[in-house]
Motif scaffolding. Structure first.
Motif, mmCIF file in Angstrom:
data_model
loop_
_atom_site.group_PDB
_atom_site.id
_atom_site.type_symbol
_atom_site.label_atom_id
_atom_site.label_comp_id
_atom_site.label_asym_id
_atom_site.label_seq_id
_atom_site.Cartn_x
_atom_site.Cartn_y
_atom_site.Cartn_z
ATOM 1 N N ARG A 262 7.413 -42.174 1.986
ATOM 2 C CA ARG A 262 7.519 -43.060 3.145
ATOM 3 C C ARG A 262 8.045 -44.406 2.675
ATOM 4 N NH1 ARG A 262 3.586 -46.935 3.215
ATOM 5 N NH2 ARG A 262 1.901 -46.618 1.745
ATOM 6 N N LEU A 263 8.569 -45.141 3.587
ATOM 7 C CA LEU A 263 9.056 -46.486 3.320
ATOM 8 C C LEU A 263 7.877 -47.403 3.011
ATOM 9 C CD1 LEU A 263 11.739 -48.449 4.237
ATOM 10 C CD2 LEU A 263 10.000 -49.055 5.914
ATOM 11 N N LYS B 67 17.212 -51.410 10.334
ATOM 12 C CA LYS B 67 16.029 -51.417 11.203
ATOM 13 C C LYS B 67 14.732 -51.355 10.407
ATOM 14 C CE LYS B 67 13.879 -48.999 15.036
ATOM 15 N NZ LYS B 67 13.891 -47.818 15.901
ATOM 16 N N ASN B 68 14.678 -50.501 9.389
ATOM 17 C CA ASN B 68 13.454 -50.316 8.602
ATOM 18 C C ASN B 68 13.702 -50.753 7.164
ATOM 19 O OD1 ASN B 68 11.890 -49.048 10.748
ATOM 20 N ND2 ASN B 68 13.281 -47.320 10.509
ATOM 21 N N VAL B 69 13.392 -52.014 6.864
ATOM 22 C CA VAL B 69 13.621 -52.536 5.520
ATOM 23 C C VAL B 69 12.420 -52.248 4.636
ATOM 24 C CG1 VAL B 69 15.185 -54.339 6.327
ATOM 25 C CG2 VAL B 69 12.772 -54.861 6.086
ATOM 26 N N GLY B 70 12.708 -51.954 3.369
ATOM 27 C CA GLY B 70 11.627 -51.739 2.428
ATOM 28 C C GLY B 70 12.040 -50.877 1.252
ATOM 29 N N VAL C 227 12.407 -47.649 -0.859
ATOM 30 C CA VAL C 227 12.625 -46.261 -0.456
ATOM 31 C C VAL C 227 12.701 -45.289 -1.636
ATOM 32 C CG1 VAL C 227 13.712 -46.827 1.741
ATOM 33 C CG2 VAL C 227 15.119 -46.642 -0.335
ATOM 34 N N SER D 179 17.937 -52.877 2.869
ATOM 35 C CA SER D 179 17.915 -54.153 3.587
ATOM 36 C C SER D 179 18.954 -54.127 4.709
ATOM 37 C CB SER D 179 18.194 -55.309 2.626
ATOM 38 O OG SER D 179 19.517 -55.247 2.150
ATOM 39 N N SER E 253 7.242 -50.928 3.493
ATOM 40 C CA SER E 253 7.928 -51.952 4.281
ATOM 41 C C SER E 253 7.769 -53.353 3.715
ATOM 42 C CB SER E 253 7.417 -51.932 5.724
ATOM 43 O OG SER E 253 6.097 -52.455 5.776
ATOM 44 N N LEU E 254 8.682 -54.206 4.112
ATOM 45 C CA LEU E 254 8.605 -55.614 3.726
ATOM 46 C C LEU E 254 7.302 -56.224 4.239
ATOM 47 C CD1 LEU E 254 9.810 -58.130 2.442
ATOM 48 C CD2 LEU E 254 11.066 -58.525 4.579
ATOM 49 N N TYR F 23 15.696 -50.727 -2.582
ATOM 50 C CA TYR F 23 15.199 -51.399 -1.384
ATOM 51 C C TYR F 23 16.303 -51.412 -0.331
ATOM 52 C CZ TYR F 23 13.205 -55.216 1.436
ATOM 53 O OH TYR F 23 12.692 -55.983 2.443
ATOM 54 N N GLU G 124 2.132 -46.295 -2.268
ATOM 55 C CA GLU G 124 2.941 -45.096 -1.987
ATOM 56 C C GLU G 124 2.326 -43.860 -2.622
ATOM 57 O OE1 GLU G 124 5.570 -42.342 -0.870
ATOM 58 O OE2 GLU G 124 5.297 -44.341 -0.059
#
Length: 154
Positions: A108-109, A56-59, A61, A53, A111-112, A51, A150
């Protein structure tokens, strides 16, 4: 086999770094609760959601697998290391790390925001307010729910 989520800041260590290295130590954990999970519960063969953290793009991966159980985090002994802890020594190590291997990167991510919107993840520590642990357990049902979000690479 158990399931985990490990948080990392991608500027420090990313899923792409792990993919390149293939196997890496998971070091730098400096929270006692997270340390205790690494030391007492994380086992060889466990699967880990990686993950990103503090970016900009958290989540989520990617996925990794634990290949070595807890051993002393030697960076805690090195005064030149960001992970240095003067109260930790080789004779009395305070911190541990595990080794993980790259399994796959997500296409793809996840996301949170997506994770928080999933009712089946309401008990996952990640989506609860104020939880900052870098290592946390994920139940099998939570793992499966996350994977439904995913399209995994072939």
């Amino acid at each position: 086999m158990a399931y985990w989520l490990f948080k990392t800041e991608p500027d420090t260590f990313s899923i792409d770094t792990l993919r390149t290295q293939k196997v890496s130590c998971w070091d730098g954990v400096r929270n006692y609760q997270a340390r205790n999970m690494l030391r007492d519960e994380v086992k060889i063969g466990d699967l880990v959601l990686i993950y990103h953290s503090s970016c900009k793009n958290v989540g989520v991966v990617g996925i990794a697998r634990v290949v070595r159980e807890a051993y002393p985090d030697h960076f805690a002994f090195d005064p030149e290391s960001d992970g240095f802890d003067p109260k930790s020594s080789p004779d009395n190590p305070r911190w541990v790390m595990v080794d993980i291997e790259f399994v796959r990167k997500t296409e793809r991510l996840i996301s949170l925001a997506v994770l928080k919107a999933m009712p089946e993840l309401s008990e996952l520590p990640l989506v609860k307010r104020g939880n900052r642990l870098s290592v946390m357990p994920v139940s099998e049902s939570e793992w499966q729910a996350i994977l439904t979000k995913e399209a995994w690479p072939k």
